[in-house]
Design a protein around this motif. Structure first.
Motif, PDB file in Angstrom:
ATOM      1  N   ALA A 140       0.874  -1.325   0.456  1.00  0.00           N
ATOM      2  CA  ALA A 140      -0.033   0.407  -0.088  1.00  0.00           C
ATOM      3  C   ALA A 140       0.731   0.742  -0.131  1.00  0.00           C
ATOM      4  O   ALA A 140       1.438   1.428   0.630  1.00  0.00           O
ATOM      5  CB  ALA A 140      -0.798   0.226   1.141  1.00  0.00           C
ATOM      6  N   ARG A 158      -2.476   8.267   4.005  1.00  0.00           N
ATOM      7  CA  ARG A 158      -3.824   7.889   3.267  1.00  0.00           C
ATOM      8  C   ARG A 158      -4.773   7.904   4.143  1.00  0.00           C
ATOM      9  O   ARG A 158      -6.213   8.388   4.324  1.00  0.00           O
ATOM     10  CB  ARG A 158      -4.020   7.223   2.167  1.00  0.00           C
ATOM     11  N   ARG A 196      -5.212  10.812  -4.181  1.00  0.00           N
ATOM     12  CA  ARG A 196      -5.709  10.327  -5.425  1.00  0.00           C
ATOM     13  C   ARG A 196      -4.434   9.856  -5.821  1.00  0.00           C
ATOM     14  O   ARG A 196      -3.340  10.864  -6.414  1.00  0.00           O
ATOM     15  CB  ARG A 196      -6.803  11.120  -5.935  1.00  0.00           C
ATOM     16  N   GLY A 197      -4.490   9.174  -7.194  1.00  0.00           N
ATOM     17  CA  GLY A 197      -3.237   8.108  -7.590  1.00  0.00           C
ATOM     18  C   GLY A 197      -1.996   7.646  -6.599  1.00  0.00           C
ATOM     19  O   GLY A 197      -2.281   7.574  -5.587  1.00  0.00           O
ATOM     20  N   SER A 198      -0.771   7.055  -7.306  1.00  0.00           N
ATOM     21  CA  SER A 198      -0.492   6.200  -7.020  1.00  0.00           C
ATOM     22  C   SER A 198       1.410   6.931  -5.838  1.00  0.00           C
ATOM     23  O   SER A 198       1.347   6.512  -5.105  1.00  0.00           O
ATOM     24  CB  SER A 198       0.287   5.617  -7.573  1.00  0.00           C
ATOM     25  N   ASP A 199       1.201   8.634  -6.073  1.00  0.00           N
ATOM     26  CA  ASP A 199       2.165   9.270  -5.186  1.00  0.00           C
ATOM     27  C   ASP A 199       1.431  10.568  -5.084  1.00  0.00           C
ATOM     28  O   ASP A 199       1.944  11.627  -5.574  1.00  0.00           O
ATOM     29  CB  ASP A 199       3.167   9.581  -6.386  1.00  0.00           C
ATOM     30  N   ARG A 201      -6.557  -5.974  -5.343  1.00  0.00           N
ATOM     31  CA  ARG A 201      -7.091  -4.306  -5.482  1.00  0.00           C
ATOM     32  C   ARG A 201      -8.592  -4.152  -4.519  1.00  0.00           C
ATOM     33  O   ARG A 201      -8.453  -3.342  -4.202  1.00  0.00           O
ATOM     34  CB  ARG A 201      -6.646  -4.002  -7.132  1.00  0.00           C
ATOM     35  N   GLU A 241      -9.785  -1.706  -1.930  1.00  0.00           N
ATOM     36  CA  GLU A 241     -10.727  -0.650  -1.945  1.00  0.00           C
ATOM     37  C   GLU A 241     -11.941  -0.801  -0.662  1.00  0.00           C
ATOM     38  O   GLU A 241     -12.269  -0.814  -0.318  1.00  0.00           O
ATOM     39  CB  GLU A 241     -11.652  -1.076  -3.502  1.00  0.00           C
ATOM     40  N   GLU A 281      -7.840   7.119  -1.726  1.00  0.00           N
ATOM     41  CA  GLU A 281      -7.847   6.562  -2.521  1.00  0.00           C
ATOM     42  C   GLU A 281      -6.564   5.435  -2.354  1.00  0.00           C
ATOM     43  O   GLU A 281      -5.676   6.188  -1.418  1.00  0.00           O
ATOM     44  CB  GLU A 281      -7.338   6.292  -3.854  1.00  0.00           C
ATOM     45  N   ALA A 323      -3.631   2.943  -2.786  1.00  0.00           N
ATOM     46  CA  ALA A 323      -3.632   3.227  -3.853  1.00  0.00           C
ATOM     47  C   ALA A 323      -2.333   1.317  -3.194  1.00  0.00           C
ATOM     48  O   ALA A 323      -1.428   2.068  -2.474  1.00  0.00           O
ATOM     49  CB  ALA A 323      -2.297   4.256  -4.711  1.00  0.00           C
ATOM     50  N   LEU A 324      -1.784   0.563  -4.610  1.00  0.00           N
ATOM     51  CA  LEU A 324      -1.347  -0.544  -4.331  1.00  0.00           C
ATOM     52  C   LEU A 324      -0.248  -0.222  -5.352  1.00  0.00           C
ATOM     53  O   LEU A 324      -0.155  -0.066  -6.179  1.00  0.00           O
ATOM     54  CB  LEU A 324      -1.944  -1.577  -4.802  1.00  0.00           C
ATOM     55  N   ASP A 325       0.818  -0.834  -4.643  1.00  0.00           N
ATOM     56  CA  ASP A 325       2.480  -0.818  -5.959  1.00  0.00           C
ATOM     57  C   ASP A 325       2.179  -2.605  -6.196  1.00  0.00           C
ATOM     58  O   ASP A 325       2.430  -3.376  -5.420  1.00  0.00           O
ATOM     59  CB  ASP A 325       3.400  -0.700  -5.856  1.00  0.00           C
TER      60      ASP A 325
END
Length: 570
Positions: free
Chosen positions: A345, A351, A367-370, A539, A543, A556, A558-560
């Motif tokens: 995560a 987050r 929002r988004g990965s970074d 994923r 959520e 959000e 987000a996951l790598d």
């Protein structure tokens, strides 16, 4: 159909009583079976009714079932749930909290809590005069000599029903108990591990495995270099007093030989000494002795301790799974025809803070990965690195350096998020407890801490006592500031695990297994043909975890994520 089935052994562990209970814990059918016939009966009841199994300790009951090929869907771990409810501020009026200490409050006076850097150090220091806290890993007594398990379950259910936020507390207990099932299953299934590759990696880094003990070749070479540079032909770099004395003879005034102090020195010994420390740590923590002890049948099987850290994070009772070095992860390899689905995560704690605080601006940045880059792009701070330092500084309580200087900007951009952690810090400084989103409550301040705080506020207090009390208060504030965020992140991760575990059973023939967990990272061992479906499940589970905790909060998680043959390639 029973809501619960309570398992209890007789005093001699020759038989087991299964008591069916409705949702109010009212007993129904009672069945006594021989201990050696339990697994068959559990398998039958599980297949027919899918009850929530109630037992004193998952670590005690579940491994034998797993060894027999029996897995259960749900449980209620009385030991873990008691620990949460005994201290939960939202259940302070419950009979369970008002009762004197009992068997589930057993402590281990000489055993410290598992170490969690940056969080528990402050708590230990500020409460150094207090008696040790109850062990989170104390074994429950045998049923025949121990508590009335049905009465304990009723007290726990009553405590939840009467809590100020029963829904959150109920979810926490379910997640904690579910985590105990996951931990036992991961130890049973194990992370695929190639011992030959492990030996190759160690040999590349350290030299061949020494025959008959002693240091590997590379460490011996470094010892020779260190001795020459410090002009001490008999120096033992593993001895802190000897090494400290040798460095002081070179004109350096150090309080320790930690890498943080050593790397600040202006001396040619710094590079070889730091390399020696790194490789020596690798040898002692994950060297050939570790390989012999912890890898069996091509699997690494660590012993996880659920709730082993005061925030609810996990610890390990051997194997060091939570500190698995990157240099050896290439030894974690999927079986032929299988894949590892690896996900972590991204920036989980920031987050979580955005969701807890309801800070819309920070939620937008999430929002988004970074998240860090989006904070920088918004002009809040100059660079991504600044954003990371500032935000983690807010969570961990950094008040000096670049993080401290950036805090005013962060507070203006994200006032609700910063206000939440600041309020937690102020509560800690006053000696109060704080709670996570679902209701896990921090340990209370010690009597010694409160006495110091009171004395420092008295008229005519000694200036040294005032300074000492303020330092301790700041330390406790750092602890409570981080507790609320890190503890809530641990709750999110538990819900993630539980949701993913459920989803994996529905993929293909159900052979995909959770095999590794590290705070905000999971590894699933999956048949190659199911790997894409597993990735989707990972994923979707993330959520769902967000919805379970925070409802419709616009954050959000987000996951790598990567599907790989080797853990090192993730």
């Amino acid at each position: 159909m029973p809501a619960y089935v309570l398992l209890s052994r007789d005093a001699h562990a020759r038989s087991v009583t299964l008591t069916s209970l409705d949702a109010d814990a009212t007993p129904g059918d009672v069945r006594v079976v021989a201990a050696d016939g339990l697994t068959d009966v559990v398998a039958q009841v599980e297949a027919a009714d899918h009850p929530r199994w109630v037992w004193d300790d998952t670590r005690r009951w579940y491994p034998p079932l797993l060894d027999a090929g029996v897995r259960v869907e749900r449980c209620h771990d009385l030991r873990l749930c008691h620990t949460i409810l005994r201290h939960a501020a939202s259940a302070a009026a419950s009979r369970l909290q008002q009762a004197p200490p009992g068997p589930f409050d057993a402590s281990a006076p000489d055993e410290p809590l598992p170490h969690e850097p940056d969080l528990l150090d402050a708590l230990r220091e500020l409460d150094e005069d207090a008696s040790p806290p109850p062990s989170l890993d104390a074994p429950a007594p045998a049923d025949g000599d121990g508590p009335d398990l049905l009465a304990e379950l009723r007290d726990q259910l009553d405590a939840v029903t009467g809590a100020t936020q029963p829904g959150r507390l109920r979810l926490l207990l379910a997640a904690e108990s579910g985590g105990a099932l996951v931990a036992a299953e991961m130890q049973h299934d194990g992370l695929p591990w190639d011992p030959v590759r492990h030996d190759e990696l160690l040999t590349d880094l350290l030299g061949p495995r020494p025959v008959g003990g002693g240091r590997p070749r590379r460490l011996e070479e470094l010892v020779t270099t260190i001795r020459e540079l410090l002009a001490d032909p008999h120096l033992n770099p593993d001895s802190q007093p000897h090494l400290l004395a040798a460095l002081r003879r070179q004109g350096f005034s150090l309080s320790s030989t930690s890498k943080w102090e050593v790397r600040e020195l202006d001396h040619p010994v710094v590079a070889p000494l730091l390399e020696y420390k790194k490789l020596s740590r690798l040898l002692s923590a994950n060297g050939w002795a570790w390989l012999d002890s912890w890898v069996r049948d091509g699997r690494f099987r660590p012993a996880y301790v659920v709730g082993g850290v005061v925030t609810g994070r996990w610890a390990t009772d051997g194997g060091g799974a939570l500190q698995l070095p990157a240099s050896l992860r290439a030894a974690a390899r999927a079986d032929d025809g299988w894949r590892l689905v690896v996900a972590d995560a991204a920036q989980l704690e920031p987050r979580v803070l955005a969701a807890m605080s309801g800070d819309r601006a920070m939620a937008d940045a999430a929002r988004g990965s970074d998240l860090y880059q989006r904070i920088a792009d918004a002009g809040t701070v100059p660079t991504r690195t600044d954003a990371k330092y500032a935000l983690l500084g807010a969570i961990y309580g950094a008040t000096t350096g670049s993080a401290g200087m950036l805090m005013p900007r962060l507070a203006r951009a994200y006032p609700q998020a910063v206000a939440l952690v600041e309020a937690a810090a102020r509560a800690g400084e006053r000696g109060e407890t704080v709670s996570t989103w679902l209701g896990r409550t921090s340990p209370p301040a010690s009597a010694a801490f409160l006495d110091r705080l009171g004395a420092a506020g008295a008229e005519g207090a000694d200036p040294d006592d005032v300074r000492d009390a303020r330092r301790r208060a700041r330390d406790r504030g750092r602890f409570t500031r981080n507790f609320v965020v890190q503890g809530t992140a641990a709750e999110w991760a538990l819900c993630w695990l539980a949701s993913l575990r459920r989803r994996l059973r529905e993929i293909g023939d159900g052979r995909a297994r959770l095999v590794f967990f590290l705070h905000d990272e999971v590894v699933v061992h999956s048949p190659a043909q199911d790997a894409d479906a597993v990735a989707t499940a990972v994923r979707e589970a993330a959520e769902e975890a967000g919805r379970l905790l925070f409802g419709a909060a616009p954050v959000e998680f987000a996951l790598d994520l990567a599907v790989v043959r080797s853990y090192a390639d993730a």
